[in-house]
Design a protein around this motif. Sequence first.
Motif, PDB file in Angstrom:
ATOM      1  N   GLY A  81       0.795  -1.221   0.000  1.00  0.00           N
ATOM      2  CA  GLY A  81       0.000   0.000   0.000  1.00  0.00           C
ATOM      3  C   GLY A  81       0.829   1.272   0.000  1.00  0.00           C
ATOM      4  N   PRO A  82       1.626   1.514   1.053  1.00  0.00           N
ATOM      5  CA  PRO A  82       2.399   2.763   1.100  1.00  0.00           C
ATOM      6  C   PRO A  82       3.411   2.914  -0.028  1.00  0.00           C
ATOM      7  CG  PRO A  82       3.049   1.277   2.875  1.00  0.00           C
ATOM      8  CD  PRO A  82       1.804   0.717   2.272  1.00  0.00           C
ATOM      9  N   ALA A  83       3.914   1.805  -0.563  1.00  0.00           N
ATOM     10  CA  ALA A  83       4.896   1.883  -1.648  1.00  0.00           C
ATOM     11  C   ALA A  83       4.235   1.832  -3.019  1.00  0.00           C
ATOM     12  CB  ALA A  83       5.905   0.748  -1.524  1.00  0.00           C
ATOM     13  N   ARG A  84       2.912   1.694  -3.052  1.00  0.00           N
ATOM     14  CA  ARG A  84       2.168   1.621  -4.311  1.00  0.00           C
ATOM     15  C   ARG A  84       2.724   0.516  -5.218  1.00  0.00           C
ATOM     16  NH1 ARG A  84       1.694   8.145  -5.633  1.00  0.00           N
ATOM     17  NH2 ARG A  84       0.770   8.720  -3.639  1.00  0.00           N
ATOM     18  N   ILE A  85       2.927  -0.659  -4.586  1.00  0.00           N
ATOM     19  CA  ILE A  85       3.441  -1.821  -5.294  1.00  0.00           C
ATOM     20  C   ILE A  85       2.283  -2.773  -5.553  1.00  0.00           C
ATOM     21  CG2 ILE A  85       5.016  -3.795  -5.154  1.00  0.00           C
ATOM     22  CD1 ILE A  85       6.709  -2.145  -3.202  1.00  0.00           C
ATOM     23  N   ALA A  86       2.218  -3.332  -6.750  1.00  0.00           N
ATOM     24  CA  ALA A  86       1.182  -4.320  -7.042  1.00  0.00           C
ATOM     25  C   ALA A  86       1.319  -5.482  -6.067  1.00  0.00           C
ATOM     26  CB  ALA A  86       1.325  -4.805  -8.480  1.00  0.00           C
ATOM     27  N   PRO A  87       0.258  -5.840  -5.302  1.00  0.00           N
ATOM     28  CA  PRO A  87       0.392  -6.852  -4.254  1.00  0.00           C
ATOM     29  C   PRO A  87       0.527  -8.290  -4.760  1.00  0.00           C
ATOM     30  CG  PRO A  87      -1.877  -6.090  -4.375  1.00  0.00           C
ATOM     31  CD  PRO A  87      -1.090  -5.222  -5.304  1.00  0.00           C
ATOM     32  N   LEU A  88      -0.060  -8.613  -5.917  1.00  0.00           N
ATOM     33  CA  LEU A  88      -0.038 -10.001  -6.380  1.00  0.00           C
ATOM     34  C   LEU A  88       1.383 -10.520  -6.618  1.00  0.00           C
ATOM     35  CD1 LEU A  88      -1.598 -12.543  -7.125  1.00  0.00           C
ATOM     36  CD2 LEU A  88      -1.857 -11.631  -9.451  1.00  0.00           C
ATOM     37  N   PRO A  89       2.288  -9.764  -7.269  1.00  0.00           N
ATOM     38  CA  PRO A  89       3.661 -10.266  -7.404  1.00  0.00           C
ATOM     39  C   PRO A  89       4.330 -10.545  -6.063  1.00  0.00           C
ATOM     40  CG  PRO A  89       3.291  -8.437  -8.901  1.00  0.00           C
ATOM     41  CD  PRO A  89       2.090  -8.517  -8.009  1.00  0.00           C
ATOM     42  N   LEU A  90       4.091  -9.673  -5.068  1.00  0.00           N
ATOM     43  CA  LEU A  90       4.670  -9.905  -3.748  1.00  0.00           C
ATOM     44  C   LEU A  90       4.105 -11.174  -3.124  1.00  0.00           C
ATOM     45  CD1 LEU A  90       4.517  -6.257  -2.337  1.00  0.00           C
ATOM     46  CD2 LEU A  90       6.546  -7.460  -3.166  1.00  0.00           C
ATOM     47  N   ALA A  91       2.793 -11.367  -3.247  1.00  0.00           N
ATOM     48  CA  ALA A  91       2.161 -12.544  -2.661  1.00  0.00           C
ATOM     49  C   ALA A  91       2.685 -13.823  -3.294  1.00  0.00           C
ATOM     50  CB  ALA A  91       0.641 -12.452  -2.819  1.00  0.00           C
ATOM     51  N   MET A  92       2.790 -13.843  -4.614  1.00  0.00           N
ATOM     52  CA  MET A  92       3.259 -15.053  -5.290  1.00  0.00           C
ATOM     53  C   MET A  92       4.726 -15.331  -5.006  1.00  0.00           C
ATOM     54  SD  MET A  92       0.621 -16.391  -6.587  1.00  0.00           S
ATOM     55  CE  MET A  92       1.528 -17.726  -7.376  1.00  0.00           C
TER      56      MET A  92
END
Length: 417
Positions: free
Chosen positions: A133-144
């Motif tokens: 959220g705070p870094a405006r990073i797409a969450p799906l790549p991080l989750a995978m």
Amino acid sequence: MGGPAARLSGKAEAAAESPGARRVGVLDRIRLALLAIGLLCVATGLLPRAEAAANLRRIGPLLLFLASVMVLAQLARRALVFDVVAHRLAIVGRGDYAILFVLCVLFAATTTMVLNLDTTAVLLTPVLLALAGPARIAPLPLAMTTLWLANTASLVLPVSNLTNLLAADRVDLDGAAFATRMWLPQLVSVLVTMVFLWVWYWRRRQRGADRYLPPEPIRPAPGRQRALFRTTGAACVLFIAAIPIVGDRIGLAAAAAAVIAVVAFAVFDRSALRWSLIPWQLLIFVLGLFLVIPTLGRVGLDHLMGTLIGTDPGAFGSYRAAAAGVGLSNLVNNLPAYTAGEAVIPPGNRNQLLALLIGTNIGSIATPWASLATLLCLEFCRTHGVRVPRMRFIATGCGLAVVATAAAVGALLAVGH
């Protein structure tokens, strides 16, 4: 910078309680039912008491390790150790997704290797999702990244996975010898995982942005919070340093590190010390499995697994064992798949046993229930509102399971005996 640290501390407290404090759900009822069935097997004589006692003696050190390392990791998360590292990595990346990708892979793979895959699933997944959220990073790549590497990076050390501890005991390898055999399969597995992650989840077309916003650093507030951060961080470092030294006493090393963290919290933040820190769901799941699977082996499972795996000690037998591990893991779960396969592999077939281990560790990513780490990661995705497309998850997971397993078994055979 005390404000962000304080806010994250509250999130950390909630996450630290997640393995044991949440209400009893469907999965927990399944685990309790599994233990009840196992106890019934012993009570009715389907599993002789002597065999049950022998199984429980074998997994005693594993349960001590699992409970201790999860307590240590949860307290380290509450002390902001994981949050500080995650934010620092995002800052080092300077908005470049390629750099962030490599750093996240290193963070998730290292956590899995030295603290075990469940730590990555339970603690690293919510940390990275909270960072999105705070870094405006797409969450799906991080989750995978955490979901896949929690499994595919769990080969190199006995502590990386409960199945590794079982395999190391079976083939009589200490930590250093086990790492010597498995370092190349582990390297190959991580590299293949990186390729699949980048192509299917991290490329510009998949992530939807050119750059991300580097977040503000997290700095524990002076006083108690900083003391907890330093003490629990030091406990984690001491445990990691002890891994190549303590051999099969890794459970005692984990317990000692957990005690250091518990004492620190007893002094500076006693409210964090709750019974929910003990991962009772994981413990009863393992206990139940080691009563039910041997019982099933006595009534036909051993014959089925023997037919699937065979007894060939060569390359064909190794790939056959790995394939059986991948298939059975995705039908049921990787831990019962490994224990069922281990029971029918001749003691002298070391490569075949380690190939089975590779199949059950790496291959358990194609279905949501194939490993406990996968289940936990997907649960955190759900609670954080991150949608994981089901068909994409299964299709990419099948591809990675097949390619990474085949490549890692090839590396195992290349290393030799």
